[in-house]
Scaffold this active site. Structure first.
Site: not given
Length: 979
Positions: A72-73, A76, A183
């Site tokens: 979601g961020m 990678v 979270d």
């Protein structure tokens, strides 16, 4: 002044949960449009997560190897750190994750905080930076799988509990570093191929997915179930994944470590049973289910021990106050040993031993004991090998000769404190979990107290890690100020303390208390301005917070910082407010602490001794108070009594303080050296010179022993010993001690440190006593120049140097120059201390002496009268300084041929100065003034006989005062010869 402790007061209201915002105003989609709205949200997610990425070869200095995942961020990558020759994971945030500079700064701040956290169960962040306009994190590379994938392999329940407990220790370490995850879920936990568990993305949820959060925030609590697994992270909105959120988080309220605890228990329940504990197709339904409390354990779930089930259920309590006070006791209940073990206690079997519920009695007993182990690990990142190395480098790195001694003592004392903390933590747990002699509620209170102690330890260590030379000189006081652990064993006192803050205020309270603990450590280490800034920051954090106890703590620390900054009126006001809050809350310990500090401000700084003594009953407080605090209170009281001239009473209090410190701290503590020094000073003021010298030398030797011979704090006791030697007429020895103190300060602090000026002034006074007037003037001028250079021309101590220089000039007969310096000192004192401060009386007296030496008797009389008025307003009627003022005024009236007015003043002076506690030179001066007054008055033969007797007394006293007063003795003899 001795540092004190804080306390808290009790609120009277309870928390109320809020149930959503269906009635909120503003544009809403029609009910029939909910599905289309959700489709738009999911389309945005797919567009952001699966958009094609450009081919990358480098991210900053890291060489990209391959993409390994998307989240979601961002994306990678596996990468290679070419500088340090290691493989890393690089997370690049999506371009719209940090849309403005505020988000970017917040992300960097939280990422840097995470980078400072070193723990085996938290993924290590090596670096945070920017490359080609994109923000990235370089992290530890982990070969393994997320908990989502690992749980699909169907591990047995003991493996699940053990793995989650590893993650929990990482979570606990982050909480101690003031990081809240927000979270926590299986997707954010990794298990390496060798079984080591690490938690990802602490605190970083704040910076992620703001657009998605905007959309879902508009949907409010009626959003459909497919959103419950989305990660919602906009600052000020819903942050986290609703499936795992605590009720206060779903309510958009403030969160703290107990919110993470809730998410942890949801994920652990799901990991053990295969399904989450709560059901709901909308956020509102999910919240309402959670507010009803945890459900019963599913009958189809594996047969997990009841203790584990109840531990998880407690962590799922709707009210954060009813959950575990922190992660540590929860983890110690779930798993008896915080380190992974090859053999688990619940898997042990023994042939021929009674087995109950699948667990042997022996194994159960062992498990209960093991459950309470691992307390030392909770200090990871607070006081461990890494922090120990950082502080050693900071202290030794200042390059002072005394630094290694300071480090040795600091390390030893912090090691002992940490060991005692861990031992008490273990004992507190065992008292409930093993011996069952203590209730869970009492354990929670004691654990909460230990949490406050570890927070103070962390603040102290943080201050030492940034140590400069000033901090290093105060390291012993800083460590001594740590919260006494004995408080956490005093159940009766803990029972009397107040309730915790409401859940919505708890994060702000926790933040403010950390800032106040840091301010306290900076204040004690001498960084007053920085401490003041932190107090202001804490006040901002408490805006809108009604919890009374923390506001009391804020007022108390504010008052202490203002006192150190010389802002006495502001300090007095803050301390009065702190006393008022504490009194309303029934917190007698805090009342005594605030009253003690106020006594210093009023009695010492402002020299309003009578007003200060009104605080004595509050300062002394309960006779059952902590002995170290009792010693501090008695020392403060003694200071004020000494200021009033009540030397016998002051001596009694100093002796009481010394006895308390000897018993509580042992004979080798720096505070014991301070008490011996105080006792030596008061004995010297009573002319009990042999006793005084013994105490002063004992205090000096002890301070050299515990701090090292080159520590700058050794200079103060040397100065006091030198002053005693000077009083005894041992001028050569006094000069040697002053020179040693000056050399020590120059060597330890550098030639330009303001404290060097103190020694220069003291040495000059000793030189003047030996008749070395020219050399004395040179030292006074050097001290004045140094203070003006380092402190500024308007600093109060500049007035002291000007006054000292004026005395030296007057001794050399340079009266006009002396008058100019006296007037400059007087004007500066009036500006900085106020026109009515008692300290001004000394300058006025000496200015009058200079004026009288020039024949300006009327002007001198005015100054003497002004000085007398100041002392009468501030001092006890029996104070020797009042007798001095009476004598000065009598002498100038005699010069003006006003003998009848002079006689009662001279008699008052003699009545006090004839006592044994007065310096011989002061006795001689007063006796000779009264002798001349009596001789000048027309009267009987008896008065003149008395006058001669007084003059002969003056000769003897001047001779007893030593060589410096030989000329004074000859002057009196000449007067006698003429009569």
């Amino acid at each position: 002044m001795d540092p004190g402790a804080s306390a808290v007061e009790s609120p009277t209201r309870t928390d109320t949960a809020l149930l959503g915002r269906q009635g909120a105003s503003g544009h809403r989609d029609a009910p029939g449009d909910a599905a289309s709205t959700q489709q738009r949200i999911e389309a945005k997610v797919r567009q952001r997560l699966f958009a094609p990425q450009p081919t990358l070869t480098h991210i900053g200095r890291f060489r990209v190897l391959e993409p390994v995942g998307r989240g979601g961020m961002g994306v990678v990558y596996a990468a290679y750190d070419e500088n340090l020759d290691r493989k890393v994971a690089i997370k690049i945030l999506l371009a719209d994750e940090l849309p403005n500079e505020e988000d970017r700064l917040r992300f960097f701040r939280e990422a840097q905080a995470l980078a400072r956290l070193s723990h085996p169960h938290v993924v290590t962040v090596h670096e945070v930076g920017q490359s080609d306009g994109q923000v990235f994190l370089a992290m530890e590379y982990i070969r393994g799988q997320s908990f989502v994938d690992w749980l699909h392999t169907k591990p047995d329940w003991p493996q699940v509990v053990e793995a989650f407990v590893q993650a929990g220790w990482g979570l606990a370490a982050a909480h101690h570093a003031d990081l809240v995850h927000r979270d926590l879920k299986p997707a954010n936990i990794m298990r390496s191929d060798d079984g080591v568990v690490k938690v990802l993305d602490f605190g970083l949820a704040r910076a992620a997915e703001s657009e998605l959060a905007d959309s879902l925030d508009q949907e409010s609590l009626s959003s459909t179930h497919s959103a419950l697994s989305s990660s919602l992270t906009k600052t000020g909105a819903l942050m986290g994944t609703p499936r795992y959120m605590a009720p206060e988080q779903l309510n958009r309220g403030p969160v703290d470590g107990r919110s993470d605890q809730y998410s942890f228990c949801v994920a652990l329940w799901e990991g053990l049973t295969g399904a989450p504990p709560f059901a709901g197709s909308t956020l509102g339904e999910l919240l309402r289910a959670r507010l009803q409390g945890p459900p019963a354990w599913p009958s189809a779930a594996p047969p997990v021990p009841r203790a584990i089930v109840e531990a998880i259920r407690r962590g799922l309590a709707p009210d954060p106050r009813e959950r575990w006070p922190s992660m540590e006791p929860l983890l110690l209940t779930l798993w008896p040993d915080p380190q992974p073990r090859r053999h688990r206690w619940w898997q042990l079997t023994t042939t021929g031993v009674l087995v109950v519920g699948g667990v042997t009695a022996l194994a159960w007993s062992q498990a209960q004991t093991q459950r309470c182990r691992g307390a030392q690990q909770q200090l990871a990142g607070i006081w461990d090998d890494t922090r120990r190395a950082e502080i050693e480098a900071a202290i030794v790195g200042i390059g002072r000769s005394y630094a290694s001694d300071v480090w040795s003592r600091t390390q030893r004392e912090l090691d002992a404190y940490a060991h005692a903390w861990a031992a008490m933590h273990t004992q507190t747990c065992e008292a409930t979990a093993v011996r069952q002699e203590q209730s869970t509620r009492v354990m929670d209170m004691r654990m909460s107290c230990l949490d406050r102690a570890s927070a103070e330890l962390e603040a102290t260590v943080s201050t030492l890690a940034d140590a400069d030379a000033k901090t290093v000189t105060r390291a012993h006081a800083l460590v001594a100020s740590l919260r006494p652990l004995s408080r956490c064993a005093d159940v009766e006192a803990l029972e009397a303390e107040v309730e915790p803050p409401l859940s919505r205020e708890a994060p702000a309270v926790q933040l403010a208390r950390w800032q106040l603990a840091r301010a306290k450590s900076l204040r004690i280490s001498g960084h007053y301005s920085r401490a003041g800034q932190l107090v202001k920051t804490a006040a901002l954090a408490l805006e809108g917070v009604e919890y009374g106890p923390v506001r009391t703590e804020l007022m108390l620390e504010r008052g202490k910082v203002f006192e150190r900054l010389g802002e006495y009126e502001a300090s007095e006001q803050a301390l009065l407010e702190a006393m008022e809050h504490a009194s309303r809350g029934g917190q007698q310990g805090l009342v005594a602490d605030a009253a003690r500090e106020l006594m210093v401000v009023v009695g010492d700084a402002q020299q309003r001794a009578d007003a200060a003594m009104l605080l004595a009953p509050l300062v002394l407080g309960s006779p059952h108070a902590d002995p170290v605090e009792q010693a501090a209170s008695r020392t403060t009281l003694a200071h004020v009594l000494r200021m009033q001239g009540k030397y016998t009473e002051a001596e009694a209090e100093y002796r009481a303080a010394l006895a308390l410190r000897l018993e509580a701290l042992g004979p080798d503590h720096p505070d014991v050296a301070g008490s011996r020094n105080n006792l030596g000073v008061i004995l010297a003021q009573q002319k009990r010179f042999d006793e005084a010298e013994a105490e002063l030398r004992a205090g000096l030797a002890l301070r050299q022993q515990v701090l090292g011979p080159d520590h700058p704090d050794v200079a103060g006791p040397r100065n006091n010993l030198a002053n005693l030697l000077n009083k005894q007429g041992r001028y050569e020895e006094a000069e040697a001690q002053h020179r040693a103190a000056l050399a020590l300060r120059q060597r330890a602090l550098g030639p330009n440190h303001p404290d060097v000026a103190k020694s220069q002034d003291n040495l000059a006074n000793a030189l003047q006593a030996r008749g070395k007037y020219e050399e004395a003037e040179a030292q006074h001028r050097a001290a004045l120049a140094l203070r003006q250079k380092t402190l500024g021309p308007d600093h109060p101590t500049v007035a002291l140097s000007r006054h000292n220089l004026a005395n030296a000039l007057r001794a050399r007969g340079q009266y006009e120059q002396a008058e100019a310096e006296y007037r400059a000192a007087l004007a500066l004192q009036q500006r900085t201390l106020g026109p009515d401060h008692p300290s001004i009386a000394t300058v006025r007296d000496n200015l009058a002496n200079a004026l009288r030496a020039r024949g300006q008797h009327h002007e001198a009389q005015a100054e003497y009268r002004a000085a007398l008025a100041l002392r009468q307003a501030a001092l006890d009627p029996e104070h020797p300084d009042l007798a001095q003022s009476h004598t000065y005024l009598a002498e100038v009236l005699l010069a003006l041929d006003r003998e009848d007015e002079a006689r009662p003043l001279a008699e008052q002076g003699w009545a006090r100065h004839r006592r044994d506690d007065i310096r011989p030179s002061d006795r001689a001066y007063t006796a000779f003034v009264l002798a001349r007054v009596l001789w000048s008055i027309e009267g009987s033969y008896r008065d003149r006989t008395r006058a001669r007797a007084l003059a002969e007394d003056a000769v003897r006293s001047y001779r007893a005062a030593g060589a410096a007063h030989e000329s004074d003795a000859r002057d009196v003899e000449q007067w006698l010869s003429a009569r």
